[in-house]
Design a protein around this motif. Structure first.
Motif, PDB file in Angstrom:
ATOM      1  N   ARG A 115       0.818  -1.212   0.000  1.00 14.55           N
ATOM      2  CA  ARG A 115       0.000   0.000   0.000  1.00 14.55           C
ATOM      3  C   ARG A 115       0.851   1.261   0.000  1.00 14.55           C
ATOM      4  O   ARG A 115       1.987   1.268   0.464  1.00 14.55           O
ATOM      5  CB  ARG A 115      -0.912   0.017   1.228  1.00 14.55           C
ATOM      6  CG  ARG A 115      -1.868  -1.165   1.314  1.00 14.55           C
ATOM      7  CD  ARG A 115      -2.697  -1.097   2.586  1.00 14.55           C
ATOM      8  NE  ARG A 115      -3.647  -2.197   2.653  1.00 14.55           N
ATOM      9  CZ  ARG A 115      -3.374  -3.387   3.167  1.00 14.55           C
ATOM     10  NH1 ARG A 115      -2.167  -3.624   3.672  1.00 14.55           N
ATOM     11  NH2 ARG A 115      -4.290  -4.334   3.192  1.00 14.55           N
ATOM     12  N   ILE A 116       0.247   2.342  -0.464  1.00 21.21           N
ATOM     13  CA  ILE A 116       0.844   3.671  -0.394  1.00 21.21           C
ATOM     14  C   ILE A 116       0.024   4.521   0.570  1.00 21.21           C
ATOM     15  O   ILE A 116      -1.202   4.472   0.560  1.00 21.21           O
ATOM     16  CB  ILE A 116       0.897   4.342  -1.798  1.00 21.21           C
ATOM     17  CG1 ILE A 116       1.604   5.704  -1.728  1.00 21.21           C
ATOM     18  CG2 ILE A 116      -0.481   4.490  -2.400  1.00 21.21           C
ATOM     19  CD1 ILE A 116       3.081   5.640  -1.486  1.00 21.21           C
ATOM     20  N   ILE A 175      -6.460   2.260  -9.537  1.00 18.90           N
ATOM     21  CA  ILE A 175      -5.936   1.711  -8.281  1.00 18.90           C
ATOM     22  C   ILE A 175      -7.098   1.404  -7.340  1.00 18.90           C
ATOM     23  O   ILE A 175      -7.918   2.273  -7.044  1.00 18.90           O
ATOM     24  CB  ILE A 175      -4.973   2.699  -7.597  1.00 18.90           C
ATOM     25  CG1 ILE A 175      -3.830   3.079  -8.540  1.00 18.90           C
ATOM     26  CG2 ILE A 175      -4.456   2.130  -6.287  1.00 18.90           C
ATOM     27  CD1 ILE A 175      -2.958   1.923  -8.971  1.00 18.90           C
ATOM     28  N   ASP A 176      -7.173   0.174  -6.865  1.00 16.73           N
ATOM     29  CA  ASP A 176      -8.209  -0.198  -5.915  1.00 16.73           C
ATOM     30  C   ASP A 176      -7.964   0.482  -4.574  1.00 16.73           C
ATOM     31  O   ASP A 176      -6.819   0.615  -4.137  1.00 16.73           O
ATOM     32  CB  ASP A 176      -8.225  -1.719  -5.727  1.00 16.73           C
ATOM     33  CG  ASP A 176      -9.448  -2.180  -4.950  1.00 16.73           C
ATOM     34  OD1 ASP A 176      -9.364  -2.223  -3.703  1.00 16.73           O
ATOM     35  OD2 ASP A 176     -10.480  -2.478  -5.576  1.00 16.73           O
ATOM     36  N   ARG A 177      -9.024   0.887  -3.911  1.00 18.54           N
ATOM     37  CA  ARG A 177      -8.886   1.616  -2.647  1.00 18.54           C
ATOM     38  C   ARG A 177      -8.196   0.788  -1.563  1.00 18.54           C
ATOM     39  O   ARG A 177      -7.656   1.340  -0.604  1.00 18.54           O
ATOM     40  CB  ARG A 177     -10.233   2.104  -2.144  1.00 18.54           C
ATOM     41  CG  ARG A 177     -11.255   1.034  -1.799  1.00 18.54           C
ATOM     42  CD  ARG A 177     -12.565   1.656  -1.288  1.00 18.54           C
ATOM     43  NE  ARG A 177     -13.137   2.574  -2.259  1.00 18.54           N
ATOM     44  CZ  ARG A 177     -14.120   3.424  -1.985  1.00 18.54           C
ATOM     45  NH1 ARG A 177     -14.646   3.455  -0.765  1.00 18.54           N
ATOM     46  NH2 ARG A 177     -14.599   4.227  -2.908  1.00 18.54           N
ATOM     47  N   SER A 178      -8.199  -0.533  -1.711  1.00 21.84           N
ATOM     48  CA  SER A 178      -7.547  -1.384  -0.715  1.00 21.84           C
ATOM     49  C   SER A 178      -6.029  -1.192  -0.694  1.00 21.84           C
ATOM     50  O   SER A 178      -5.363  -1.593   0.263  1.00 21.84           O
ATOM     51  CB  SER A 178      -7.864  -2.860  -0.997  1.00 21.84           C
ATOM     52  OG  SER A 178      -7.325  -3.267  -2.245  1.00 21.84           O
ATOM     53  N   ARG A 179      -5.477  -0.562  -1.733  1.00 16.63           N
ATOM     54  CA  ARG A 179      -4.023  -0.361  -1.803  1.00 16.63           C
ATOM     55  C   ARG A 179      -3.599   1.043  -1.359  1.00 16.63           C
ATOM     56  O   ARG A 179      -2.417   1.390  -1.464  1.00 16.63           O
ATOM     57  CB  ARG A 179      -3.520  -0.618  -3.227  1.00 16.63           C
ATOM     58  CG  ARG A 179      -3.717  -2.050  -3.709  1.00 16.63           C
ATOM     59  CD  ARG A 179      -2.835  -2.331  -4.913  1.00 16.63           C
ATOM     60  NE  ARG A 179      -1.430  -2.327  -4.521  1.00 16.63           N
ATOM     61  CZ  ARG A 179      -0.413  -2.219  -5.390  1.00 16.63           C
ATOM     62  NH1 ARG A 179      -0.678  -2.056  -6.681  1.00 16.63           N
ATOM     63  NH2 ARG A 179       0.833  -2.238  -4.967  1.00 16.63           N
ATOM     64  N   VAL A 180      -4.553   1.803  -0.834  1.00 17.56           N
ATOM     65  CA  VAL A 180      -4.270   3.184  -0.436  1.00 17.56           C
ATOM     66  C   VAL A 180      -4.617   3.376   1.034  1.00 17.56           C
ATOM     67  O   VAL A 180      -5.667   2.923   1.500  1.00 17.56           O
ATOM     68  CB  VAL A 180      -5.082   4.181  -1.285  1.00 17.56           C
ATOM     69  CG1 VAL A 180      -4.774   5.622  -0.865  1.00 17.56           C
ATOM     70  CG2 VAL A 180      -4.805   3.978  -2.776  1.00 17.56           C
TER      71      VAL A 180
END
Length: 317
Positions: A91-92, A123-128
């Motif tokens: 994640r970022i 980008i899927d929100r799960s990676r943010v």
């Protein structure tokens, strides 16, 4: 085995940088950014095209010059985050404007905007992770955002009460700032002689770690803002640690043994059963001069860097 390799056996390593070369070099799971890092990044060759892209985006969105500058700033942060995600598996963390740290609704609205921009980038929100200052208002915003599956990184943690309130809000992750706690005590000559075992920033992480584990909180603890390699090795076993490239390099070049130093014991810190009331939060925070000063200072510094970024973008719009 070097100490960086050994640390990765016990702790998820996160790079505190947007420098792609460093990210490739140290192979972290996640990466974190903030307005200070974004401000430095716009001068890197790899990101120069993103500035022009952000300006064009802002012009298409329309509105006053002030609105265009804000949109361009958000676009730069999201596009830098998007590029970093190509080089990491996790994640970022992207920070919202520190100037709205005391406005719950504004924090929620800006977080939704940033997530929408990431999703527009595929980008899927799960990676943010959306980074919010750990004011009472920021913590309340995180509580609502987590309900919509927007994961939050509650940053600028300097006290146990901030950490407990964040866990009650079911924040995905918190970032206690080890180095800035150390700075406060060190500037007052309160750490002479210094020992990492008595380092107040290290002790804060240990207190939070044990409180969370004893109370079965799922919120991830990510130690941040380190000044010394010894602070990092003393916290081997913490859920996550976000580390600057210079200290990652020092760890990689050190081959002394490294062991897991965080172990669960019965935590003596007691607070009444949840939920913590706003008045209790503010009182407990107020009782900690270091936490009050460093939280305020951190918000001011991030807001100044945000303003500097906007000045750069304003000249181009």
């Amino acid at each position: 085995m070097n100490q960086l390799e050994a640390l990765k056996q016990y702790t998820t390593v996160v790079v505190d940088s947007s420098n792609i070369e460093s990210i490739i070099k140290y192979c972290p799971q996640d990466a974190t950014t903030n307005p200070s890092i974004i401000l430095e990044s716009i001068n890197l060759d790899i990101y120069k095209d993103l500035i022009e892209n952000a300006i064009n985006y802002a012009r298409k969105q329309g509105g006053s010059k002030e609105i265009k500058v804000i949109n361009a700033s958000d676009k730069v942060a999201v596009d830098i985050g998007t590029k970093i995600l190509k080089y990491i598996p996790g994640r970022i963390s992207t920070e919202i404007d520190a100037r709205i740290s005391f406005n719950t609704l504004a924090c929620i609205n800006r977080a939704n905007k940033l997530i929408g921009m990431y999703e527009d980038n595929g980008i899927d929100r799960s990676r943010v992770l959306i980074k919010l200052a750990s004011t009472w208002e920021g913590i309340c915003a995180a509580r609502e955002l987590e309900k919509d599956k927007i994961k939050c990184n509650l940053t600028l943690i300097f006290s146990i009460i901030q950490a407990i309130a964040a866990a009650e809000a079911k924040a995905f992750l918190i970032s206690p700032f080890v180095g800035r706690v150390y700075d406060w005590y060190n500037s007052r000559n309160l750490l002479n002689p210094y020992s990492v075992e008595q380092d107040p920033g290290v002790k804060l992480i240990k207190d939070i770690y044990n409180y969370y584990k004893n109370h079965d909180y799922n919120t991830i603890i990510m130690g941040a803002s380190f000044r010394k390699k010894d602070q990092i090795t003393a916290l081997a076993g913490c859920d996550y640690l976000t580390i600057s490239p210079n200290l990652l390099n020092e760890l990689r070049n050190t081959h002394e043994p490294l062991v897991k130093n965080l172990n669960i014991f019965t935590n003596k810190i007691f607070y009444k059963s949840t939920p913590i009331l706003e008045s209790e939060f503010r009182w407990e925070q107020n009782q900690n001069p270091m936490a009050v000063e460093k939280l305020s200072e951190g918000i001011r510094k991030f807001s100044l860097d945000q303003q500097q970024l906007e000045i750069v973008l304003s000249t181009k719009i």
